[in-house]
Write a protein that holds these residues in place. Structure first.
Motif, mmCIF file in Angstrom:
data_model
loop_
_atom_site.group_PDB
_atom_site.id
_atom_site.type_symbol
_atom_site.label_atom_id
_atom_site.label_comp_id
_atom_site.label_asym_id
_atom_site.label_seq_id
_atom_site.Cartn_x
_atom_site.Cartn_y
_atom_site.Cartn_z
ATOM 1 N N THR A 79 -15.474 3.179 37.947
ATOM 2 C CA THR A 79 -14.621 2.670 36.880
ATOM 3 C C THR A 79 -15.377 1.673 35.999
ATOM 4 O O THR A 79 -15.187 1.634 34.785
ATOM 5 N N LEU A 364 -11.014 -3.712 38.066
ATOM 6 C CA LEU A 364 -10.782 -2.279 38.021
ATOM 7 C C LEU A 364 -10.523 -1.738 39.412
ATOM 8 O O LEU A 364 -11.193 -2.112 40.371
ATOM 9 N N VAL A 365 -9.571 -0.833 39.500
ATOM 10 C CA VAL A 365 -9.451 -0.066 40.723
ATOM 11 C C VAL A 365 -10.575 0.955 40.709
ATOM 12 O O VAL A 365 -11.280 1.137 39.726
ATOM 13 N N TRP A 366 -10.757 1.596 41.808
ATOM 14 C CA TRP A 366 -11.823 2.606 41.887
ATOM 15 C C TRP A 366 -11.351 3.899 41.274
ATOM 16 O O TRP A 366 -10.290 4.384 41.613
#
Lengths: 366, 366
Positions: A79, A364-366
């Protein structure tokens, strides 16, 4: 006045002394000097430099690093790489074992749209997961991660490195892109020894090794002591922090990030409380017993953090002690984790705000 | 599939085993039980309960707390209170010394639009800063923060508490709203003694004390042991965490938050590496020597965190050890700081996603 709680109420021309606290601020002069000094070192030694964006997560800063001479950037998750690809970066190394359907699907999309995407792998499982999803039409470049003593990820021996490189090279959808390590600081001899042996094994196997990548800020200026290394990756050097002072990488005057905080309580003569706690400074100790350096008060000890308070022990300080309402500057133990807590970063020159940048790849999430 | 790096690609009905990692997940059943159990205790003892939203930062959860019987909410900064005021909450206590022009301006705006806003103060400086900006037309309620032994903020003696209460009461724009402390765990005797003396001083001075507020999750179920207390504040109890298990507040089966992580590397037989590092678990140790509990692997030790990696020492584990690609659940040392790292929170019931809530008050500047 902008009352949005997500926005920094700071504008170019404001004085940092007038900013609401707590917040990190970046000194433009020190930032530019840190970028220039590291790049000059790598240029002098003919080592390619690939800055790690985890420290700042801001495309404009990566742009300055590339303009100074860096060759590509280093991200730690897909991300992050997506945000920097959106910002126009075409040469990205993600130093992570990418596993799982969703992540590999995103990786495929990313590999279609930038010129040079590389990831790392340290196991046959990671390699086979990638191999199943990439094809010769648009192959993915994969480096072999080697554990040269840091005890995190990485194959354990030069033989295992060569074996995994062979496995990568045998996959139609993958290309062997070189060797990579995240070493302990000052581990040049171990890095040199491991990679020299691994390169010999690769040569025996008839495999070309396009790059040998090492990393880390603490020993950045000793990268040339492992001459087998062709590329160095580092992030923290751009801001620097207390742990880098301790490592001998920089001095206090090279620290571009400070946390601006306010003394909100003086319950006793020996105790001050600031409005910066673990949600501003983080609780990363990195081996220290306290939570940062208070500029101008070298004897002050940030003894404890709760989420929105920091407790400063002033007992070793002289008569000149900070007062309620006074603002102080703190050099954090670790800059990279501080960046991750704030949606925007305020920059200044000599205390006057120059710009406010979104921390585009934060949280950010993955 | 939503490729935005800021969004959780999770939908109601998804299985948590299929979610990309790392991310925190919340068990709906445990969440509801934690809310109900705490409220039942306070109802039984006739103590008003004011949940601290710092732990979850999600208006829908505060709504559930209020529906269960909580009287108002506790925030730690003005911007958090603004988010919850926007969501319709009308009774908010901000347990912080508010100082400085920008913050007090925001506080004025907030005081105009909700029914019951309170802040705390522990110094004449804080009181005079507030007094200068509020008027009798729309006064601000101010509690006196008392240090009953935790060593953070607060006046040091019952006499000082009464003196500051008198100063508050003398300001046309302020109302004295009671006494408040954030005590050490299990400090009921100290709390009882401090507040009893302070109430006597207030009575001598002819000052009515509308509330006596204490707080903390570790000793939540012993709040009645300081009978002088009329209100309790606590945050962590809603999710619980490893530190609350250690404190005896709850069992492992009461922990509603887990971090879902993937084993991304098994460099040696004794080492596993997960994709959750200090940017997912935080580095809050809270007195532990490692970074969380791995569910199902009680002998596993999360020995080290870097930013996006966690290194697990498996040397004490039996033959059954986690494999590359396997997902694990981690009970974090401290939930409140984990919430602060993620823009969205995934909820599930028996492993099936029920909802995704924005962490609305995450990462706010002041």
């Amino acid at each position: 006045m902008d009352h949005s709680p997500f926005r920094v109420s700071a504008r170019p021309g404001d004085h940092i002394a007038d900013l609401s606290t707590p917040r990190p601020i970046i000194d433009e002069g020190r930032l530019a000097a840190n970028i220039a000094r590291a790049q000059a070192y790598f240029d002098e030694h003919g080592i390619a430099f690939r800055p790690h964006i985890k420290t700042h997560k801001i495309p404009a800063l990566a742009q300055a690093q590339v303009e100074a001479g860096a060759r590509g950037i280093n991200c730690q998750k897909i991300t992050e790489a997506e945000v920097f690809a959106d910002a126009g970066f075409e040469d990205i190394l993600i130093t992570f074992n990418i596993l799982g359907h969703e992540k590999i699907e995103r990786l495929q999309a990313l590999n279609q749209r930038i010129a040079e995407l590389k990831v790392t792998a340290d196991s046959a499982e990671t390699v086979s997961g990638l191999a199943a999803c990439f094809s010769a039409e648009r192959p993915l470049r994969v480096m072999v991660e080697c554990d040269t003593g840091a005890g995190r990820c990485g194959v354990q021996t030069p033989d295992a490195a060569a074996e995994l490189a062979g496995l990568i090279a045998a996959q139609p959808g993958l290309r062997f892109a070189g060797l990579m390590t995240y070493p302990r600081p000052a581990a040049h001899e171990a890095v040199q020894a491991f990679f020299t042996k691994a390169l010999a094994r690769l040569k025996e196997a008839g495999l070309e090794c396009p790059a040998v990548s090492s990393g880390g800020t603490p020993s950045l200026f000793e990268a040339h002591l492992a001459p087998v290394v062709t590329e160095h990756r580092a992030g923290t050097y751009i801001y620097n922090d207390r742990s880098m002072i301790r490592a001998g990488h920089c001095g206090q005057g090279d620290c571009a990030m400070h946390i601006l905080a306010t003394i909100v309580s003086r319950p006793t003569s020996d105790r001050a409380v600031i409005d910066a706690g673990s949600k501003a400074l983080t609780s990363d100790l990195l081996g220290f017993s306290d939570h940062g350096m208070v500029v101008g008060y070298p004897e002050a000890v940030i003894a404890a953090l709760s989420e929105e308070h920091g407790v400063i022990d002033l007992s070793a300080c002289g008569a000149e002690r900070p007062k309620i309402g006074q603002k102080v500057l703190i050099i954090p133990n670790h800059t990279c984790v501080v960046s991750n807590l704030f949606d925007e970063m305020v920059f200044h020159r000599d205390g006057v705000v120059t710009r406010v940048e979104p921390v585009a790849a934060r949280g950010l999430v993955w």
